[in-house]
Motif scaffolding. Structure first.
Motif, PDB file in Angstrom:
ATOM      1  N   ASN A 266       0.822  -1.222   0.000  1.00  0.00           N
ATOM      2  CA  ASN A 266       0.000   0.000   0.000  1.00  0.00           C
ATOM      3  C   ASN A 266       0.852   1.266   0.000  1.00  0.00           C
ATOM      4  O   ASN A 266       0.364   2.346  -0.383  1.00  0.00           O
ATOM      5  CB  ASN A 266      -0.915   0.014   1.226  1.00  0.00           C
ATOM      6  N   THR A 267       2.116   1.143   0.444  1.00  0.00           N
ATOM      7  CA  THR A 267       2.987   2.301   0.513  1.00  0.00           C
ATOM      8  C   THR A 267       3.576   2.654  -0.845  1.00  0.00           C
ATOM      9  O   THR A 267       3.968   3.807  -1.075  1.00  0.00           O
ATOM     10  CB  THR A 267       4.119   2.050   1.530  1.00  0.00           C
ATOM     11  N   VAL A 268       3.642   1.697  -1.775  1.00  0.00           N
ATOM     12  CA  VAL A 268       4.245   1.946  -3.086  1.00  0.00           C
ATOM     13  C   VAL A 268       3.586   3.130  -3.801  1.00  0.00           C
ATOM     14  O   VAL A 268       4.294   4.020  -4.308  1.00  0.00           O
ATOM     15  CB  VAL A 268       4.212   0.667  -3.961  1.00  0.00           C
ATOM     16  N   PRO A 269       2.251   3.220  -3.880  1.00  0.00           N
ATOM     17  CA  PRO A 269       1.653   4.408  -4.532  1.00  0.00           C
ATOM     18  C   PRO A 269       1.998   5.712  -3.821  1.00  0.00           C
ATOM     19  O   PRO A 269       2.136   6.757  -4.468  1.00  0.00           O
ATOM     20  CB  PRO A 269       0.146   4.120  -4.478  1.00  0.00           C
ATOM     21  N   LYS A 270       2.127   5.671  -2.496  1.00  0.00           N
ATOM     22  CA  LYS A 270       2.525   6.879  -1.758  1.00  0.00           C
ATOM     23  C   LYS A 270       3.910   7.344  -2.200  1.00  0.00           C
ATOM     24  O   LYS A 270       4.134   8.531  -2.481  1.00  0.00           O
ATOM     25  CB  LYS A 270       2.542   6.612  -0.248  1.00  0.00           C
ATOM     26  N   LEU A 271       4.844   6.394  -2.231  1.00  0.00           N
ATOM     27  CA  LEU A 271       6.203   6.727  -2.647  1.00  0.00           C
ATOM     28  C   LEU A 271       6.224   7.217  -4.093  1.00  0.00           C
ATOM     29  O   LEU A 271       6.945   8.159  -4.432  1.00  0.00           O
ATOM     30  CB  LEU A 271       7.110   5.502  -2.482  1.00  0.00           C
TER      31      LEU A 271
END
Length: 363
Positions: A266-271
């Protein structure tokens, strides 16, 4: 073309002999700080991140790395720097909405001595800090009430945490339940792998490089303020992200590894949003998140996953079991080791070490 991250990493490399991975992490934290509440994803995710620099005690310049990023933010977006020391109630009180004043619900907290917070969490006054950090990360409105007092309300919080911790402190104060809880699952773990040669003396601050990094961050901030709003992945970038999600094995039954895997994906799109924000675009327009940004985000996630597994393998059993195993390794070397040397090696007090020695003696 990078507006900030590249310039910041160049400045960082001339400012300290810390690993370049720490400089990259500090740069991402700066980008996330100026983006809080100004840019978000069309899925509802906001680009806030929790990040922990890990490494040997005093060697990798974890605190220095954090301070370099925070010092730059103090000039570019000072209202977004929160307290480094706090209790659960104190943090909520700081972030609460005040009548007639701007909210402080979008902040970055620097915890260069994260290990001391772990130690404090074992005491009664710090109970509940992990649960609070999970709520703040997820952006849930928080209401804390005490008898006879007006409730403290934190509306739509957006919180970043940037910490540093030695392997020894993680091994000493982390228990299995810490890894299985939601707080650690929300953290991106970053270790240094390419530490430069140590400086013989403190380097002179490269003013021109610092000014270039500051100008780049100001440029990113200005764009986010002029054109706030949601960001979306291009069709090609979305295909790349979905392909990556399918490629990550989902076969581990360990609750800690399962939780970290899900949060990391879920953090990949944030990054990716942060990497895209760093690129120069059309002023006044919100760019779509394209393939290069997603590719960088995936690479960072892969690196963080490797670091997490390394830290988890060293720190996931109980402190007593870890210490017993390490003492046994010393004993099996076949040489006499004074008790005071054991105390220094394992950063333990005599009241902690003596029961372990007694149990080994009986074994």
């Amino acid at each position: 073309m990078s507006r900030f991250l590249s310039a910041f990493e160049t400045y960082f490399s001339q400012r300290t002999d810390a690993p370049p991975e720490f400089g990259h992490a500090a740069g991402l934290m700066c980008l996330s700080t100026v983006a809080l509440g100004r840019r978000w994803l069309n899925t509802g995710l906001h680009p806030n991140i929790y990040m922990l620099l890990v490494g040997p005690s005093s060697r990798d310049r974890k605190s220095t790395s954090i301070n370099i990023g925070m010092d730059l933010l103090a000039e570019v977006d000072p209202r977004r720097l929160g307290p480094s020391e706090f209790s659960p109630e104190g943090l909520c009180f700081y972030m609460r909405k005040k009548t007639g004043k701007a909210s402080r619900n979008k902040i970055t907290i620097a915890m260069s001595e994260f290990g001391t917070h772990l130690a404090a969490a074992k005491k009664n006054y710090a109970q509940g800090i992990g649960a609070l950090m999970c709520q703040l990360y997820d952006g849930e409105t928080i209401t804390r009430a005490k008898a006879g007092k007006r409730p403290i309300v934190v509306k739509n919080p957006r919180l970043n945490v940037f910490g540093g911790c030695s392997y020894g402190m993680l091994e000493k104060y982390c228990e299995p339940v810490d890894w299985e809880g939601g707080f650690f699952a929300r953290i991106l773990f970053v270790a240094g792998t390419k530490r430069p040669n140590s400086y013989a003396s403190l380097p002179v601050t490269p003013t021109a490089l610092r000014d270039a990094a500051k100008a780049g961050l100001n440029d990113v901030k200005r764009d986010c303020e002029i054109a706030p709003g949601e960001m979306a992945l291009t069709p090609a970038a979305l295909t790349m992200y979905e392909s990556y999600v399918r490629s990550v094995p989902d076969e581990n039954s360990d609750p800690a590894l399962v939780a970290q895997r899900e949060r990391l994906l879920n953090t990949v799109p944030k990054l990716a949003a942060l990497y895209q924000i760093d690129l120069a675009g059309v002023p006044g327009q919100i760019p779509m998140i394209d393939v290069p940004a997603v590719e960088k985000a995936i690479n960072f996630a892969k690196f963080s996953w490797v670091t997490f597994n390394n830290v988890f393998s060293r720190s996931s059993s109980t402190y007593r079991a870890r210490t017993m195993a390490r003492i046994w390794e010393v004993v099996t070397e076949g040489r006499f080791v004074p008790r005071r040397d054991l105390l220094r090696r394992f950063t333990a007090r005599i009241d902690e070490l003596q029961p372990i020695l007694d149990q080994l003696t009986k074994s």
